[in-house]
Design an enzyme around this catalytic site. Structure first.
Site, PDB file in Angstrom:
ATOM      1  N   GLU A 121      25.682  84.887  13.860  1.00  0.00           N
ATOM      2  CA  GLU A 121      26.667  83.951  13.318  1.00  0.00           C
ATOM      3  C   GLU A 121      26.077  83.077  12.225  1.00  0.00           C
ATOM      4  O   GLU A 121      24.873  82.795  12.219  1.00  0.00           O
ATOM      5  CB  GLU A 121      27.278  83.088  14.420  1.00  0.00           C
ATOM      6  CG  GLU A 121      26.351  82.047  15.002  1.00  0.00           C
ATOM      7  CD  GLU A 121      27.081  81.152  15.971  1.00  0.00           C
ATOM      8  OE1 GLU A 121      27.757  80.206  15.511  1.00  0.00           O
ATOM      9  OE2 GLU A 121      26.963  81.384  17.183  1.00  0.00           O
TER      10      GLU A 121
ATOM     11  N   ARG B 233      28.519  70.955  11.644  1.00  0.00           N
ATOM     12  CA  ARG B 233      28.730  72.327  11.206  1.00  0.00           C
ATOM     13  C   ARG B 233      30.201  72.704  11.088  1.00  0.00           C
ATOM     14  O   ARG B 233      30.537  73.700  10.463  1.00  0.00           O
ATOM     15  CB  ARG B 233      28.033  73.296  12.175  1.00  0.00           C
ATOM     16  CG  ARG B 233      26.511  73.218  12.094  1.00  0.00           C
ATOM     17  CD  ARG B 233      25.838  74.094  13.135  1.00  0.00           C
ATOM     18  NE  ARG B 233      26.090  75.511  12.892  1.00  0.00           N
ATOM     19  CZ  ARG B 233      26.109  76.432  13.845  1.00  0.00           C
ATOM     20  NH1 ARG B 233      25.920  76.103  15.101  1.00  0.00           N
ATOM     21  NH2 ARG B 233      26.321  77.685  13.550  1.00  0.00           N
TER      22      ARG B 233
ATOM     23  N   ARG C 148      33.094  79.845  10.777  1.00  0.00           N
ATOM     24  CA  ARG C 148      31.921  80.708  10.905  1.00  0.00           C
ATOM     25  C   ARG C 148      32.224  82.086  10.337  1.00  0.00           C
ATOM     26  O   ARG C 148      33.360  82.540  10.296  1.00  0.00           O
ATOM     27  CB  ARG C 148      31.516  80.917  12.367  1.00  0.00           C
ATOM     28  CG  ARG C 148      31.198  79.688  13.159  1.00  0.00           C
ATOM     29  CD  ARG C 148      29.817  79.131  12.834  1.00  0.00           C
ATOM     30  NE  ARG C 148      29.483  78.046  13.735  1.00  0.00           N
ATOM     31  CZ  ARG C 148      29.898  76.789  13.603  1.00  0.00           C
ATOM     32  NH1 ARG C 148      30.675  76.463  12.596  1.00  0.00           N
ATOM     33  NH2 ARG C 148      29.546  75.868  14.469  1.00  0.00           N
TER      34      ARG C 148
ATOM     35  N   HIS D  89      36.716  78.028  15.159  1.00  0.00           N
ATOM     36  CA  HIS D  89      35.615  78.070  16.131  1.00  0.00           C
ATOM     37  C   HIS D  89      35.835  79.099  17.228  1.00  0.00           C
ATOM     38  O   HIS D  89      35.886  78.778  18.414  1.00  0.00           O
ATOM     39  CB  HIS D  89      35.362  76.677  16.721  1.00  0.00           C
ATOM     40  CG  HIS D  89      33.964  76.520  17.234  1.00  0.00           C
ATOM     41  ND1 HIS D  89      33.656  76.617  18.563  1.00  0.00           N
ATOM     42  CD2 HIS D  89      32.799  76.293  16.589  1.00  0.00           C
ATOM     43  CE1 HIS D  89      32.356  76.439  18.726  1.00  0.00           C
ATOM     44  NE2 HIS D  89      31.814  76.243  17.532  1.00  0.00           N
TER      45      HIS D  89
END
Length: 147
Positions: free
Chosen positions: A104, A115, A119, A138
């Site tokens: 990831e 963050r 992703r 997420h």
């Protein structure tokens, strides 16, 4: 053989009735319904047939995600220490693979102090972007990235 006008009209009417009777279900829909059906069919076609995940073109990703893809291709350097770490696929949304297959990478979110939720998860060899997925929420949902 020539037909009179009334007989031609009758033949056309019968042919039209036959065509309607033999048409596939839903073909008598109004225009708005046909357009919506076409959109749905296009959406269905824009899925990874092997796993059912929707596709997204790399060009349609947020600018930050395209930058992250470039970093993956280049092998880094990555801005976050966890980038390149193993993604366990505990949600089970991505295709099942052996542990360690997926990695990831963070896609920075403007205005976030951490963050964030975005992703890119890639499977296979390092620097490979052949099997990559984007999530903006997420890991709740994924879209397979088309290069």
């Amino acid at each position: 053989m020539s037909f009179s006008l009334p007989s031609r009209l009758l033949r056309c009417a019968l042919l039209g009735a036959l065509l309607v009777a033999c048409s596939p279900p839903g073909s008598g829909q109004d225009t708005a319904t046909r357009v919506q059906t076409a959109r749905t069919d296009t959406t269905r076609a824009a899925r990874d047939l092997g796993h059912g995940l929707p596709f997204v073109a790399a060009a349609d990703l947020p600018r930050e995600a395209r930058r992250t893809l470039s970093l993956i291709r280049a092998g880094g350097p990555f801005p976050y220490a966890k980038d390149g770490s193993t993604f366990g696929n505990r949600e089970g949304i991505l295709p099942r693979r052996a542990r360690g297959y997926y990695r990831e990478y963070t896609v920075p979110t403007p205005g976030e102090d951490d963050r964030g939720a975005r992703r890119i998860v890639c499977g296979g060899q390092a620097r490979s972007v052949g099997e990559c997925y984007y999530t903006g929420d997420h890991y709740t949902s994924f879209r397979r990235i088309q290069p």
